[in-house]
Design a protein around this motif. Structure first.
Motif, PDB file in Angstrom:
ATOM      1  N   LEU A  94       0.834  -1.207   0.000  1.00  8.49           N
ATOM      2  CA  LEU A  94       0.000   0.000   0.000  1.00  8.49           C
ATOM      3  C   LEU A  94       0.865   1.252   0.000  1.00  8.49           C
ATOM      4  O   LEU A  94       0.590   2.211  -0.739  1.00  8.49           O
ATOM      5  CB  LEU A  94      -0.922  -0.016   1.219  1.00  8.49           C
ATOM      6  CG  LEU A  94      -1.780   1.229   1.433  1.00  8.49           C
ATOM      7  CD1 LEU A  94      -2.792   1.383   0.307  1.00  8.49           C
ATOM      8  CD2 LEU A  94      -2.488   1.160   2.785  1.00  8.49           C
ATOM      9  N   ASP A  95       1.911   1.265   0.828  1.00 10.83           N
ATOM     10  CA  ASP A  95       2.800   2.428   0.889  1.00 10.83           C
ATOM     11  C   ASP A  95       3.443   2.699  -0.468  1.00 10.83           C
ATOM     12  O   ASP A  95       3.497   3.851  -0.931  1.00 10.83           O
ATOM     13  CB  ASP A  95       3.889   2.194   1.939  1.00 10.83           C
ATOM     14  CG  ASP A  95       3.381   2.375   3.353  1.00 10.83           C
ATOM     15  OD1 ASP A  95       2.498   3.224   3.554  1.00 10.83           O
ATOM     16  OD2 ASP A  95       3.865   1.666   4.260  1.00 10.83           O
ATOM     17  N   LEU A  96       3.932   1.671  -1.101  1.00 11.95           N
ATOM     18  CA  LEU A  96       4.596   1.847  -2.396  1.00 11.95           C
ATOM     19  C   LEU A  96       3.623   2.311  -3.463  1.00 11.95           C
ATOM     20  O   LEU A  96       3.954   3.158  -4.304  1.00 11.95           O
ATOM     21  CB  LEU A  96       5.271   0.540  -2.822  1.00 11.95           C
ATOM     22  CG  LEU A  96       6.442   0.057  -1.959  1.00 11.95           C
ATOM     23  CD1 LEU A  96       6.957  -1.285  -2.473  1.00 11.95           C
ATOM     24  CD2 LEU A  96       7.569   1.086  -1.953  1.00 11.95           C
ATOM     25  N   PHE A  97       2.408   1.751  -3.434  1.00  9.81           N
ATOM     26  CA  PHE A  97       1.415   2.126  -4.446  1.00  9.81           C
ATOM     27  C   PHE A  97       0.975   3.574  -4.255  1.00  9.81           C
ATOM     28  O   PHE A  97       0.872   4.338  -5.224  1.00  9.81           O
ATOM     29  CB  PHE A  97       0.220   1.184  -4.364  1.00  9.81           C
ATOM     30  CG  PHE A  97      -0.738   1.329  -5.523  1.00  9.81           C
ATOM     31  CD1 PHE A  97      -0.512   0.662  -6.714  1.00  9.81           C
ATOM     32  CD2 PHE A  97      -1.864   2.136  -5.410  1.00  9.81           C
ATOM     33  CE1 PHE A  97      -1.384   0.797  -7.780  1.00  9.81           C
ATOM     34  CE2 PHE A  97      -2.741   2.275  -6.471  1.00  9.81           C
ATOM     35  CZ  PHE A  97      -2.502   1.599  -7.659  1.00  9.81           C
ATOM     36  N   MET A  98       0.700   3.973  -3.011  1.00  9.53           N
ATOM     37  CA  MET A  98       0.305   5.354  -2.739  1.00  9.53           C
ATOM     38  C   MET A  98       1.427   6.329  -3.094  1.00  9.53           C
ATOM     39  O   MET A  98       1.161   7.476  -3.462  1.00  9.53           O
ATOM     40  CB  MET A  98      -0.076   5.510  -1.266  1.00  9.53           C
ATOM     41  CG  MET A  98      -1.354   4.823  -0.855  1.00  9.53           C
ATOM     42  SD  MET A  98      -1.714   5.004   0.926  1.00  9.53           S
ATOM     43  CE  MET A  98      -1.858   6.794   1.056  1.00  9.53           C
ATOM     44  N   ASP A  99       2.657   5.875  -2.966  1.00 12.04           N
ATOM     45  CA  ASP A  99       3.806   6.734  -3.240  1.00 12.04           C
ATOM     46  C   ASP A  99       3.943   7.020  -4.735  1.00 12.04           C
ATOM     47  O   ASP A  99       4.570   8.014  -5.126  1.00 12.04           O
ATOM     48  CB  ASP A  99       5.078   6.059  -2.729  1.00 12.04           C
ATOM     49  CG  ASP A  99       6.185   7.053  -2.421  1.00 12.04           C
ATOM     50  OD1 ASP A  99       5.868   8.133  -1.886  1.00 12.04           O
ATOM     51  OD2 ASP A  99       7.350   6.765  -2.712  1.00 12.04           O
ATOM     52  N   ARG A 100       3.329   6.178  -5.564  1.00 11.82           N
ATOM     53  CA  ARG A 100       3.490   6.314  -7.014  1.00 11.82           C
ATOM     54  C   ARG A 100       2.258   6.861  -7.720  1.00 11.82           C
ATOM     55  O   ARG A 100       2.357   7.362  -8.838  1.00 11.82           O
ATOM     56  CB  ARG A 100       3.826   4.941  -7.625  1.00 11.82           C
ATOM     57  CG  ARG A 100       5.114   4.330  -7.076  1.00 11.82           C
ATOM     58  CD  ARG A 100       5.430   3.023  -7.770  1.00 11.82           C
ATOM     59  NE  ARG A 100       6.611   2.370  -7.180  1.00 11.82           N
ATOM     60  CZ  ARG A 100       7.167   1.280  -7.664  1.00 11.82           C
ATOM     61  NH1 ARG A 100       6.657   0.707  -8.741  1.00 11.82           N
ATOM     62  NH2 ARG A 100       8.220   0.743  -7.070  1.00 11.82           N
ATOM     63  N   TYR A 101       1.092   6.750  -7.077  1.00  4.83           N
ATOM     64  CA  TYR A 101      -0.141   7.153  -7.747  1.00  4.83           C
ATOM     65  C   TYR A 101      -0.940   8.123  -6.878  1.00  4.83           C
ATOM     66  O   TYR A 101      -0.906   8.045  -5.645  1.00  4.83           O
ATOM     67  CB  TYR A 101      -1.021   5.931  -8.061  1.00  4.83           C
ATOM     68  CG  TYR A 101      -0.406   4.973  -9.051  1.00  4.83           C
ATOM     69  CD1 TYR A 101      -0.529   5.185 -10.430  1.00  4.83           C
ATOM     70  CD2 TYR A 101       0.302   3.855  -8.614  1.00  4.83           C
ATOM     71  CE1 TYR A 101       0.027   4.306 -11.336  1.00  4.83           C
ATOM     72  CE2 TYR A 101       0.865   2.966  -9.522  1.00  4.83           C
ATOM     73  CZ  TYR A 101       0.725   3.203 -10.875  1.00  4.83           C
ATOM     74  OH  TYR A 101       1.285   2.327 -11.772  1.00  4.83           O
TER      75      TYR A 101
END
Length: 388
Positions: A94-101
């Protein structure tokens, strides 16, 4: 490739042995790789893999809601009794996805649950993976008017896999913690300067506090600045500090983790500051609860006389309802009944309810403490009522 092959081969070997001994008991070998002959190889493979983890910048426009969705993942994870590695991997995805989108808040509900499903498929056995029907039946889903569909989940899972290039082999602190705990307590350790009277009890408390600090690390994205193996080592070190074991970071743990105390100090201090805040909040709630009980123990009549209310009229504080996804109410837990942070079903927030995106969620854990400890001579906080 060599390290990946070692890890996968070791995991496959442990899984095969687990299937042969499934009837031996609830503990399966595949979940105890740190006890196997290939533990060292698997550990080095994990350390090698963490060097290649994607960079995290903390630049999501919805970063202020990150804590809320981490708690949502914790609630659903606890409801289905998923392993800690699945929960930690889900939050990391979740952290990585939110960081990119730049994702809308409403869509983040779908993202968070899809991350949990992917992580559980990667870390859990197939029969432990939550089913769509079970997810939609959760009280926290209906209270937020959320209905997941098979098509939306498949679409989001595909997007997540493409985002991470179909690679979910991403080590988290939860992947390292058990390996470190295997030697976290030794008979040569001292408790308050004296030999330990009960090493088995110490081991149990060490595991509980390590779980607590491990969950604390999930609550703040700032811990992503540290390597997962370092966070796991800091959780063990913090547990030793709180339990007043000396030395705080013995040479055997230095050799196993390849971390000196100087490497851990910043992360340990952040964990202990969070712990100190939890202690203060727990004491505050305890005082409030005692005041309410004192007021409820007397009844004022029109004549001005006061009579005691029979004890059987006092109802116990309501506990967590898994169907409604409500948090455990704060309680006065003694040293013998201390509940680890991971066991608090609602993301360890005794005074915060999971509502549709509150302004802030300040999760706390109820733990009674009454002594003081110091870290590097400059941090002072409360230490546990722990008698070994």
């Amino acid at each position: 490739m060599t390290f990946d092959w070692i890890f996968l081969s070791a995991a496959s070997s442990n899984t095969q042995r687990a299937s042969c001994t499934h009837a031996a008991g609830p503990m399966e070998l595949e979940s105890q790789w740190w006890k196997g002959q290939l533990a060292g190889d698997i550990y080095h493979a994990l350390r090698y893999k963490e060097l290649k983890l994607p960079a995290y910048k903390g630049q999501s426009p919805q970063l202020s809601f990150r804590r809320y969705f981490a708690d949502l993942i914790a609630i659903v994870s606890n409801r289905f009794r998923l392993c800690p590695t699945a929960r930690h991997l889900a939050v990391y995805l979740l952290d990585l996805f939110m960081d990119r989108y730049d994702v809308s808040v409403q869509q983040l509900h779908l993202v968070a649950l899809s991350c949990l499903l992917l992580a559980s498929k990667f870390e859990e056995r197939e029969d432990h993976v939550p089913k769509l029907e079970s997810l939609n039946c959760l009280g926290c889903m209906t209270s937020m008017n959320l209905v997941l569909t098979k098509q939306s989940l498949l679409h989001m899972e595909l997007l997540l896999l493409e985002t991470f290039q179909w690679n979910l082999y991403l080590p988290t602190a939860a992947h390292f913690i058990e390996y470190y705990l295997s030697i976290a307590v030794h008979e040569t350790d001292l408790h308050d300067g004296w030999p330990m009277a009960n090493i088995e009890k110490t081991v149990q408390y060490m595991a509980k506090y390590a779980d607590y600090f491990l969950e604390v690390s999930l609550q703040d994205h700032e811990f992503l600045k540290f390597a997962p193996s370092l966070v796991a080592a800091a959780c063990v070190a913090s547990s030793r500090v709180v339990l007043r074991l000396s030395p705080a970071w013995p040479s055997r743990l230095q050799r196993l983790t390849a971390y000196l105390w100087e490497h851990l100090a910043a992360c340990v201090e952040r964990l202990l500051v969070a712990h100190d805040g939890d202690v203060k909040e727990a004491n505050k709630q305890k005082c409030q609860q005692q005041q309410k009980l004192q007021l409820a123990s007397t009844v004022f009549h029109g004549s001005g006389t006061v009579s005691a209310v029979p004890q059987y009229l006092h109802r116990p504080t309501p506990q967590f309802s898994q169907q409604n996804c409500q948090p455990v109410q704060p309680s006065s837990l003694g040293a013998s009944s201390y509940m680890p942070h991971t066991n608090l079903q609602a993301g360890t927030q005794p005074h915060g309810h999971l509502q549709p995106i509150p302004a802030s969620l300040d999760a706390k854990v109820s733990i009674p403490f009454n002594r003081a400890y110091q870290v590097n001579g400059h941090y002072a906080g409360a230490a546990p009522c722990f008698d070994i």
